[in-house]
Design a protein around this motif. Structure first.
Motif: not given
Ligand SMILES: Cc1cc2nc3c(=O)[nH]c(=O)nc-3n(C[C@H](O)[C@H](O)[C@H](O)COP(=O)(O)OP(=O)(O)OC[C@H]3O[C@@H](n4cnc5c(N)ncnc54)[C@H](O)[C@@H]3O)c2cc1C
Length: 488
Positions: A444-455, A477-481
């Motif tokens: 996953x990329x940062x944009x995916x993370x934001x959409x999955x968990x909510x801003x 490494x996951x949290x950075x990615x």
């Protein structure tokens, strides 16, 4: 699979070893064998030692990652170039009440050690993953789910209290009454707020060492989802999905199980002993130690997996649907009985893509995933479907819906198209209001993370991170990615 050997604590005071680059180091991997990173490591033994280590890491501007038993598939427990804190030496049972089933343990205790301690007294962990090797610290940090999430929620639902140590220097006891905001963020906080150093959890009363199990074949995905409508009548419900076979997309086999009533277990109390939980010796007639070799043979091509799945599906069509008894361990931890099953995917390793999708969109999204994968020749070698309910944790992967866990082999040739396809499919999942699970993710990329968990939830998490880890020394490494700390 043999459990990894626990590193011995470093004899000298680790803090006197300056600079940190004189500490021992080795390569740590994700369970999928694809993500790897060279790191220095230490094996802390007390909360005070952890506090001192955090101070020293801040001074040296070194990043720190906790590691349980390394059972996360991707990069959630690796920290290339930084420091790994191996938490498995915190593995004592601190208090145990066999009358109430409440246990206090250190976080390095594994699920296996937990049930071996409690089952002879009639208690089983309320939520277990598909392997017994994870530590409780790793399980809480990911808020793991079992085959009973629709009924029991994640493991965090059964936790009463945790002790934590933060890089900011605090040693706190958290619960639903005391700092509930931090309690609900530490659990499912993927190790980014501090170390969990004690867990108090309520176990589940059981009256036998066996579950009453039934299994039957289902011809396609729609039939699978229809079968799940009845899940509430069982304690556990899960299904295998054939993602490759010539038959209808999503055919498979349902497994459901329920606890036995008092006096029902055919072996009585003896079934609750550790010996009573022996795992099966064969799979489809093949002795378990040989299964990885057979898998390696068949898992070298889509064609080979197609044959394996065809045989498995036909066998399940003839399998009895009537109830039979199976030990808790055999029902939950089949993969533990196959030493080195993941080596079937070498040299490239494998990844698990596990989308969580709201119930109303599950059939469409999962059918599309199966269809697209098949049309591109990038098929999953194993699919597993489970049912969930929402929970109260801040960065939760749970929702009112289903997940389909899909294991894809990684090769030099498929690496680029596989990532491209799964990024496309991630869009489909997110458009349907779906989520992903950090313990299984590697793409996953940062944009995916934001959409999955909510801003909103992510902003709250960042505020708590500033309180707990102001110098941002905790890193995986996951949290950075996925950009956990990246401003939106
Ligand atoms: C064969 C197999 C089947 C699986 N089946 C399931 C399943 O059915 N359901 C499910 O939910 N998961 C499943 N998993 C995933 C596994 O349960 C999780 O990845 C779990 O987090 C692994 O625990 P661990 O002790 O190995 O932790 P690690 O993988 O080492 O670490 C996981 C996270 O926990 C953090 N952490 C570890 N210890 C501490 C601590 N003391 N304090 C703070 N943070 C800490 C780490 O930093 C990391 O972010 C499966 C994994 C395998 C290999």
């Amino acid at each position: 699979m043999a459990e990894q050997e626990i590193a011995k604590p470093v004899d000298q005071d680790p803090l006197s070893q300056s600079p940190l680059n004189q500490l021992p180091r080795r390569v740590f991997d994700g369970f999928g064998l694809h993500n790897r990173g060279l790191s220095h490591f230490l094996v802390p033994r007390s909360a005070d030692e952890l506090s001192a280590l955090f101070r020293r890491a801040s001074e040296l501007e070194t990043t720190v990652c906790f590691r349980g038993n390394g059972r996360s598939y991707g990069d959630a427990a690796i920290n290339p170039g930084g420091l790994i804190l191996d938490m498995r030496h915190f593995n004592k049972v601190l208090a145990w009440d066999p009358e109430t089933g409440v246990i206090d343990t250190e976080p390095g205790l594994t699920i296996q050690e937990l049930w071996q301690h409690s089952l002879p007294h009639g208690w089983w962990p309320p939520v277990v993953p598909g392997t017994s090797f994870p530590t409780l610290g790793g399980c809480l940090s990911m808020n793991i789910h079992g085959k009973n999430h629709f009924k029991m929620g994640g493991i965090g639902d059964h936790v009463q209290e945790i002790d934590v140590v933060t890089p900011a220097g605090a040693q706190l006891t958290l619960s639903r009454q005391s700092r509930p905001d931090l309690f609900h963020a530490f659990i499912s906080g993927f190790g980014m707020l501090g170390a969990i150093t004690r867990v108090r959890i309520q176990l589940k009363r059981v009256y036998g060492g066996h579950l009453r199990v039934a299994q039957w074949a289902v011809p396609d995905l729609r039939a699978q989802l229809e079968a799940f409508q009845d899940a509430e009548r069982s304690d556990y419900f899960v299904s295998w999905v054939d993602c490759i076979g010539a038959g209808a997309a999503g055919r498979g086999q349902i497994h459901r199980a329920s606890y036995t009533q008092e006096g029902e277990d055919p072996l009585g109390m003896a079934s609750m002993s550790v010996q009573g939980q022996s795992l099966p010796k064969t799979m489809m007639g093949v002795p378990m130690p040989l299964v990885p070799l057979v898998l390696k043979l068949f898992y070298s091509s889509n064609f080979g997996v197609g044959i394996t799945n065809e045989v498995k599906y036909r066998a399940s069509e003839f399998g009895s649907t009537s109830d039979f008894y199976q030990s808790h361990a055999a029902f939950h931890f089949l993969l533990d009985q196959m030493p080195g099953f993941r080596n079937a995917y070498e040299p490239g390793g494998f990844l698990q893509f596990q989308p969580f999708v709201p119930a109303e969109h599950a059939e469409h999204v999962f059918s599309e995933i199966l269809r697209v994968s098949k049309s591109r020749g990038l098929v999953s070698y194993l699919g597993v479907l489970k049912r969930y309910r929402p929970d109260e944790f801040l960065l939760s992967h749970a929702l009112d819906g289903y997940s389909m866990a899909l294991d894809y082999p990684i090769t030099r040739a498929n690496r680029v198209p596989l990532w491209a396809m799964l990024h496309e499919l991630a869009e489909l999942v997110l458009e349907a209001g779906g989520k992903f699970y950090p313990a299984k993710d590697c793409l996953l990329k940062p944009a995916h993370f934001r959409r999955a968990f909510g801003q909103e939830a992510i902003s709250t998490f960042r505020t708590l991170r500033t309180e707990c880890d102001p110098n941002r020394i905790l890193r995986t490494a996951w949290a950075s990615r996925v950009g956990v700390d990246e401003p939106e």
